[in-house]
Write a protein that holds these residues in place. Structure first.
Motif, mmCIF file in Angstrom:
data_model
loop_
_atom_site.group_PDB
_atom_site.id
_atom_site.type_symbol
_atom_site.label_atom_id
_atom_site.label_comp_id
_atom_site.label_asym_id
_atom_site.label_seq_id
_atom_site.Cartn_x
_atom_site.Cartn_y
_atom_site.Cartn_z
ATOM 1 N N ALA A 1 0.838 -1.200 0.000
ATOM 2 C CA ALA A 1 0.000 0.000 0.000
ATOM 3 C C ALA A 1 0.873 1.250 0.000
ATOM 4 C CB ALA A 1 -0.936 -0.004 1.203
ATOM 5 N N ILE A 2 1.918 1.243 0.826
ATOM 6 C CA ILE A 2 2.836 2.385 0.878
ATOM 7 C C ILE A 2 3.590 2.516 -0.434
ATOM 8 C CG2 ILE A 2 4.903 3.282 2.019
ATOM 9 C CD1 ILE A 2 3.822 2.012 4.599
ATOM 10 N N ASP A 3 3.989 1.382 -1.021
ATOM 11 C CA ASP A 3 4.685 1.411 -2.307
ATOM 12 C C ASP A 3 3.795 2.017 -3.392
ATOM 13 O OD1 ASP A 3 6.924 0.730 -4.042
ATOM 14 O OD2 ASP A 3 5.557 -0.745 -4.903
ATOM 15 N N THR A 4 2.497 1.724 -3.355
ATOM 16 C CA THR A 4 1.575 2.283 -4.340
ATOM 17 C C THR A 4 1.438 3.789 -4.157
ATOM 18 O OG1 THR A 4 0.388 0.177 -4.330
ATOM 19 C CG2 THR A 4 -0.720 2.046 -5.341
ATOM 20 N N VAL A 5 1.364 4.242 -2.915
ATOM 21 C CA VAL A 5 1.317 5.691 -2.645
ATOM 22 C C VAL A 5 2.590 6.348 -3.129
ATOM 23 C CG1 VAL A 5 1.259 7.439 -0.824
ATOM 24 C CG2 VAL A 5 -0.252 5.472 -0.687
ATOM 25 N N ASP A 6 3.738 5.747 -2.827
ATOM 26 C CA ASP A 6 5.018 6.304 -3.276
ATOM 27 C C ASP A 6 5.109 6.357 -4.794
ATOM 28 O OD1 ASP A 6 5.815 6.659 -0.684
ATOM 29 O OD2 ASP A 6 7.087 4.876 -0.608
ATOM 30 N N LEU A 7 4.595 5.339 -5.458
ATOM 31 C CA LEU A 7 4.621 5.303 -6.915
ATOM 32 C C LEU A 7 3.761 6.423 -7.501
ATOM 33 C CD1 LEU A 7 5.745 3.710 -9.301
ATOM 34 C CD2 LEU A 7 3.691 2.314 -9.224
ATOM 35 N N CYS A 8 2.597 6.651 -6.910
ATOM 36 C CA CYS A 8 1.735 7.754 -7.363
ATOM 37 C C CYS A 8 2.440 9.095 -7.205
ATOM 38 C CB CYS A 8 0.424 7.770 -6.585
ATOM 39 S SG CYS A 8 -0.669 6.396 -6.935
ATOM 40 N N ARG A 9 3.062 9.298 -6.070
ATOM 41 C CA ARG A 9 3.759 10.574 -5.825
ATOM 42 C C ARG A 9 5.005 10.705 -6.698
ATOM 43 N NH1 ARG A 9 2.956 11.087 0.673
ATOM 44 N NH2 ARG A 9 0.757 11.593 0.553
ATOM 45 N N GLU A 10 5.648 9.583 -6.995
ATOM 46 C CA GLU A 10 6.855 9.594 -7.823
ATOM 47 C C GLU A 10 6.570 10.074 -9.242
ATOM 48 O OE1 GLU A 10 9.508 6.003 -9.452
ATOM 49 O OE2 GLU A 10 9.375 6.095 -7.270
ATOM 50 N N VAL A 11 5.407 9.697 -9.788
ATOM 51 C CA VAL A 11 5.078 10.112 -11.154
ATOM 52 C C VAL A 11 4.459 11.508 -11.199
ATOM 53 C CG1 VAL A 11 4.820 7.766 -12.008
ATOM 54 C CG2 VAL A 11 2.815 8.982 -11.181
ATOM 55 N N GLY A 12 4.089 12.069 -10.041
ATOM 56 C CA GLY A 12 3.590 13.442 -10.018
ATOM 57 C C GLY A 12 2.165 13.616 -9.535
ATOM 58 N N LEU A 13 1.519 12.540 -9.103
ATOM 59 C CA LEU A 13 0.168 12.647 -8.553
ATOM 60 C C LEU A 13 0.275 12.960 -7.061
ATOM 61 C CD1 LEU A 13 -1.308 9.547 -10.367
ATOM 62 C CD2 LEU A 13 -1.915 11.924 -10.807
ATOM 63 N N THR A 14 -0.226 14.116 -6.651
ATOM 64 C CA THR A 14 -0.033 14.553 -5.273
ATOM 65 C C THR A 14 -1.256 14.352 -4.396
ATOM 66 O OG1 THR A 14 -0.669 16.803 -5.886
ATOM 67 C CG2 THR A 14 1.688 16.268 -5.920
ATOM 68 N N GLN A 15 -2.429 14.232 -4.973
ATOM 69 C CA GLN A 15 -3.655 14.080 -4.186
ATOM 70 C C GLN A 15 -4.016 12.599 -4.093
ATOM 71 O OE1 GLN A 15 -6.754 16.508 -5.783
ATOM 72 N NE2 GLN A 15 -5.524 18.357 -5.757
ATOM 73 N N VAL A 16 -3.327 11.887 -3.221
ATOM 74 C CA VAL A 16 -3.529 10.449 -3.059
ATOM 75 C C VAL A 16 -4.247 10.212 -1.738
ATOM 76 C CG1 VAL A 16 -2.406 8.198 -2.956
ATOM 77 C CG2 VAL A 16 -1.419 10.021 -4.340
ATOM 78 N N GLN A 17 -5.364 9.469 -1.796
ATOM 79 C CA GLN A 17 -6.165 9.198 -0.605
ATOM 80 C C GLN A 17 -6.521 7.722 -0.563
ATOM 81 O OE1 GLN A 17 -9.531 11.697 -1.243
ATOM 82 N NE2 GLN A 17 -8.399 13.587 -0.971
ATOM 83 N N PHE A 18 -6.793 7.215 0.631
ATOM 84 C CA PHE A 18 -7.229 5.840 0.791
ATOM 85 C C PHE A 18 -8.750 5.802 0.889
ATOM 86 C CE2 PHE A 18 -2.874 5.400 2.219
ATOM 87 C CZ PHE A 18 -2.518 4.189 1.672
ATOM 88 N N ALA A 19 -9.353 4.822 0.248
ATOM 89 C CA ALA A 19 -10.785 4.589 0.380
ATOM 90 C C ALA A 19 -11.012 3.754 1.619
ATOM 91 C CB ALA A 19 -11.327 3.882 -0.854
ATOM 92 N N VAL A 20 -12.036 4.059 2.352
ATOM 93 C CA VAL A 20 -12.361 3.273 3.535
ATOM 94 C C VAL A 20 -13.690 2.584 3.309
ATOM 95 C CG1 VAL A 20 -11.064 4.655 5.169
ATOM 96 C CG2 VAL A 20 -13.393 5.291 4.646
ATOM 97 N N THR A 21 -13.802 1.395 3.850
ATOM 98 C CA THR A 21 -15.057 0.668 3.756
ATOM 99 C C THR A 21 -15.786 0.778 5.079
ATOM 100 O OG1 THR A 21 -13.954 -1.370 4.401
ATOM 101 C CG2 THR A 21 -14.188 -0.955 2.051
#
Length: 139
Positions: free
Chosen positions: A116-136
């Motif tokens: 999950a952290i790797d996916t957030v880091d990957l999003c930020r690495e390519v330039g996506l800054t508004q990353v949020q987690f969905a909650v159920t």
């Protein structure tokens, strides 16, 4: 007794001045790219007006993460990714279209936190800054 109290106050001041107030997950090493992998730019046929939110689903099967990418509002249109390099290519293509697009991560409960952290880091690495987690909603 007075010198001992002075030492305690000096230690207290030292720890306050040297404390780091960054979230610990932002400092974890999470670059687990596979040798020989490279970024893949895949064409995405989506109109810019349709882009509200990018949804990245992370699932865990057979000891490996599996990603699928889609857009909010398009229920059956999630595109599976073959691996981390392909996910990076898709995210880079989205950044090329619209860099301020919010990203919602839907992480399954069995996914280890490092993916999950790797996916957030990957999003930020390519330039996506508004990353949020969905909650159920749990009952």
């Amino acid at each position: 007794m007075t010198p001992m109290i002075d030492v305690i106050f000096q230690l207290l001041i030292f720890f306050i001045c040297t404390a780091s107030f960054q979230p610990p997950e932002a400092t974890l090493p999470s670059d687990v790219s596979v040798a020989g992998s490279s970024a893949v730019n895949l064409p995405m046929d989506v109109e810019l007006s349709e882009l509200d939110e990018l949804v990245v689903r992370v699932e865990y099967a057979e000891g490996l993460p599996r990603w699928s990418v889609g857009f909010a509002g398009q229920t059956g249109a999630f595109q599976p990714c073959g691996g981390r390099a392909e996910l990076r290519g898709l995210l880079a293509e989205v950044v090329r279209l619209r860099a301020d697009l919010p990203v919602i991560l839907e992480v399954a409960g069995e996914v280890p936190i490092e993916w999950a952290i790797d996916t957030v880091d990957l999003c930020r690495e390519v330039g996506l800054t508004q990353v949020q987690f969905a909650v159920t909603k749990s009952d």
